[in-house]
Design a protein around this motif. Sequence first.
Motif, PDB file in Angstrom:
ATOM      1  N   PRO A 144      16.634  -0.389 -12.570  1.00 45.12           N
ATOM      2  CA  PRO A 144      16.771  -1.652 -13.307  1.00 45.12           C
ATOM      3  C   PRO A 144      18.216  -1.981 -13.658  1.00 45.12           C
ATOM      4  N   ALA A 145      19.053  -0.968 -13.789  1.00 43.66           N
ATOM      5  CA  ALA A 145      20.455  -1.195 -14.146  1.00 43.66           C
ATOM      6  C   ALA A 145      21.376  -0.711 -13.032  1.00 43.66           C
ATOM      7  N   GLY A 146      20.906  -0.761 -11.797  1.00 40.53           N
ATOM      8  CA  GLY A 146      21.670  -0.231 -10.677  1.00 40.53           C
ATOM      9  C   GLY A 146      21.263   1.198 -10.385  1.00 40.53           C
ATOM     10  N   GLY A 147      21.744   1.741  -9.317  1.00 35.22           N
ATOM     11  CA  GLY A 147      21.372   3.092  -8.937  1.00 35.22           C
ATOM     12  C   GLY A 147      19.988   3.131  -8.326  1.00 35.22           C
ATOM     13  N   TYR A 148      19.417   4.349  -8.259  1.00 38.40           N
ATOM     14  CA  TYR A 148      18.137   4.533  -7.592  1.00 38.40           C
ATOM     15  C   TYR A 148      17.202   5.371  -8.447  1.00 38.40           C
ATOM     16  N   GLN A 149      15.915   5.238  -8.121  1.00 37.23           N
ATOM     17  CA  GLN A 149      14.878   6.013  -8.788  1.00 37.23           C
ATOM     18  C   GLN A 149      13.754   6.269  -7.798  1.00 37.23           C
ATOM     19  N   VAL A 150      12.905   7.232  -8.130  1.00 37.86           N
ATOM     20  CA  VAL A 150      11.704   7.473  -7.350  1.00 37.86           C
ATOM     21  C   VAL A 150      10.514   7.435  -8.288  1.00 37.86           C
ATOM     22  N   ALA A 151       9.359   7.097  -7.726  1.00 35.77           N
ATOM     23  CA  ALA A 151       8.124   7.084  -8.511  1.00 35.77           C
ATOM     24  C   ALA A 151       7.406   8.412  -8.294  1.00 35.77           C
ATOM     25  N   VAL A 152       7.389   9.236  -9.350  1.00 33.43           N
ATOM     26  CA  VAL A 152       6.706  10.526  -9.292  1.00 33.43           C
ATOM     27  C   VAL A 152       5.232  10.314  -9.635  1.00 33.43           C
ATOM     28  N   VAL A 153       4.360  10.906  -8.836  1.00 34.38           N
ATOM     29  CA  VAL A 153       2.921  10.819  -9.069  1.00 34.38           C
ATOM     30  C   VAL A 153       2.407  12.233  -9.336  1.00 34.38           C
ATOM     31  N   ASP A 154       1.883  12.443 -10.558  1.00 31.47           N
ATOM     32  CA  ASP A 154       1.356  13.758 -10.922  1.00 31.47           C
ATOM     33  C   ASP A 154       0.124  13.584 -11.790  1.00 31.47           C
ATOM     34  N   ASP A 155      -0.303  14.656 -12.424  1.00 27.04           N
ATOM     35  CA  ASP A 155      -1.521  14.592 -13.246  1.00 27.04           C
ATOM     36  C   ASP A 155      -1.388  13.607 -14.394  1.00 27.04           C
ATOM     37  N   ALA A 156      -0.147  13.354 -14.827  1.00 29.79           N
ATOM     38  CA  ALA A 156       0.068  12.420 -15.940  1.00 29.79           C
ATOM     39  C   ALA A 156       0.093  10.977 -15.487  1.00 29.79           C
ATOM     40  N   GLY A 157       0.053  10.746 -14.186  1.00 28.80           N
ATOM     41  CA  GLY A 157       0.069   9.381 -13.666  1.00 28.80           C
ATOM     42  C   GLY A 157       1.314   9.117 -12.845  1.00 28.80           C
ATOM     43  N   ARG A 158       1.765   7.884 -12.903  1.00 27.80           N
ATOM     44  CA  ARG A 158       2.930   7.450 -12.133  1.00 27.80           C
ATOM     45  C   ARG A 158       4.058   7.132 -13.101  1.00 27.80           C
ATOM     46  N   HIS A 159       5.233   7.744 -12.890  1.00 30.32           N
ATOM     47  CA  HIS A 159       6.376   7.441 -13.748  1.00 30.32           C
ATOM     48  C   HIS A 159       7.654   7.480 -12.920  1.00 30.32           C
ATOM     49  N   LEU A 160       8.606   6.632 -13.297  1.00 38.59           N
ATOM     50  CA  LEU A 160       9.853   6.473 -12.562  1.00 38.59           C
ATOM     51  C   LEU A 160      10.900   7.459 -13.062  1.00 38.59           C
ATOM     52  N   GLY A 210       8.026  20.295  -3.763  1.00 39.26           N
ATOM     53  CA  GLY A 210       6.594  20.142  -3.939  1.00 39.26           C
ATOM     54  C   GLY A 210       6.186  18.976  -4.796  1.00 39.26           C
ATOM     55  N   THR A 211       7.103  18.442  -5.608  1.00 41.17           N
ATOM     56  CA  THR A 211       6.804  17.247  -6.400  1.00 41.17           C
ATOM     57  C   THR A 211       6.368  16.119  -5.481  1.00 41.17           C
ATOM     58  N   ARG A 212       5.366  15.368  -5.879  1.00 39.38           N
ATOM     59  CA  ARG A 212       4.882  14.262  -5.051  1.00 39.38           C
ATOM     60  C   ARG A 212       5.546  12.959  -5.492  1.00 39.38           C
ATOM     61  N   VAL A 213       6.087  12.232  -4.530  1.00 37.42           N
ATOM     62  CA  VAL A 213       6.723  10.943  -4.832  1.00 37.42           C
ATOM     63  C   VAL A 213       6.026   9.861  -4.030  1.00 37.42           C
ATOM     64  N   GLU A 214       6.086   8.667  -4.541  1.00 36.47           N
ATOM     65  CA  GLU A 214       5.403   7.538  -3.914  1.00 36.47           C
ATOM     66  C   GLU A 214       6.227   6.989  -2.757  1.00 36.47           C
ATOM     67  N   VAL A 215       5.540   6.727  -1.643  1.00 41.10           N
ATOM     68  CA  VAL A 215       6.177   6.104  -0.483  1.00 41.10           C
ATOM     69  C   VAL A 215       5.223   5.052   0.074  1.00 41.10           C
ATOM     70  N   PRO A 216       5.757   4.008   0.707  1.00 45.00           N
ATOM     71  CA  PRO A 216       4.862   3.013   1.311  1.00 45.00           C
ATOM     72  C   PRO A 216       4.130   3.584   2.506  1.00 45.00           C
ATOM     73  N   ARG A 267       0.846  -1.184   0.000  1.00 49.20           N
ATOM     74  CA  ARG A 267       0.000   0.000   0.000  1.00 49.20           C
ATOM     75  C   ARG A 267       0.881   1.233   0.000  1.00 49.20           C
ATOM     76  N   THR A 268       0.553   2.209  -0.818  1.00 50.33           N
ATOM     77  CA  THR A 268       1.386   3.394  -0.945  1.00 50.33           C
ATOM     78  C   THR A 268       0.562   4.668  -0.784  1.00 50.33           C
ATOM     79  N   THR A 269       1.283   5.728  -0.524  1.00 46.72           N
ATOM     80  CA  THR A 269       0.723   7.068  -0.525  1.00 46.72           C
ATOM     81  C   THR A 269       1.776   7.966  -1.166  1.00 46.72           C
ATOM     82  N   THR A 270       1.671   9.262  -1.028  1.00 47.58           N
ATOM     83  CA  THR A 270       2.680  10.137  -1.609  1.00 47.58           C
ATOM     84  C   THR A 270       3.203  11.106  -0.544  1.00 47.58           C
TER      85      THR A 270
END
Length: 362
Positions: free
Chosen positions: A313-329, A354-360, A38-41
Amino acid sequence: MRTRLLAAAGVLLAAAGVVGWAVTRAPAAAPVAAPQVRTTTAAVTRGDVTARVQVAGTLGFDGSYTVANQLPGGVVTAVAALGSAVGRGADLFAVAGVPAVLLYGGTPAYRDLAAGMTDGNDVLELEQNLVALGFDPSHTITVDRHFNDATAGAIRRWQAARGLPWAQRTGRLPLGQVVFLPGPVRVGQIVADVGASVDPGAPVLAATGTARVVRVALTAGRQSMVHAGDPVRVTVHGLDQAVAGTVRDIGAVATVPSEGPGGGGAATIPVVITLSLPVGAPTLDQAPVQVAMAGAQRRNVLLVPVTALLAGPAGGYQVAVVDDAGRHLVPVQPGLFDDGTGAVEITGGGLAEGTRVEVPVS
């Protein structure tokens, strides 16, 4: 036609059997997919981040005092219990039935306190204590360095409150009947127990203050990272959460451990940290603890909860941004992590405050 009906019935029964098997048996036997989290932002914020360094420390009590007998020599007839706390106006010990009473002050008692004595800090301390103990109800004492009739009257009231007979309510205190120490003490060692003979000047007990402190032998190379007043976090065995503390003293002289079987160690400086333990905390003395001190620091940087970081996917880190366009890494580069706040510095990905990112969900 009958054959087709039977065949159709067989298919339905088989299907029903599969469905029934899936419903009743899948949790025990079928492969289980990874659970859905379960996630929120949370908002990307801008602020300061501090990476903390874990160092070993020792939890104990503040101060160290040797309490010596200044009464005439004799047999010890009472001593405060080991581990007990002794406050203003309470007995530390007694010799030949005469108690030595704790009063607060920085100047040790060194003479009789009586009318006709010269002015001094010991008189000032005595008068402060007599007022604090409530033996100047008419407010006749002028708290200063001078012993006068009001001082003697307060002593008589104190002697009466302690149950002394009329003849012993003299309004004077011979040397040894009061012991000045900076504050309340905790008895850490009994040097002369009840029944022992002691002369003037002989130690009777060793004590500490009652305030809790942590002492850290900090390697000299880290001296520049710590300052008086810095907040720290102390992990104490038996407590569910770390306790807030404050750096009080930093030594100026480094010491090197003496050579031993393993060779000499790194030079260290002493650091003293004050803290308040919660009610019901274990009464530990000389107990090992862990101290989280401020290390590297970055100011005015973008921060996200560390739980927002995902493996790339190839190492390193990413965040899941949630905005009007949906969810993208979005790939990011993590920087300093503050384990006190759970925030981590990030750069890259075109993220902004202010950007919203996904967190558990916690």
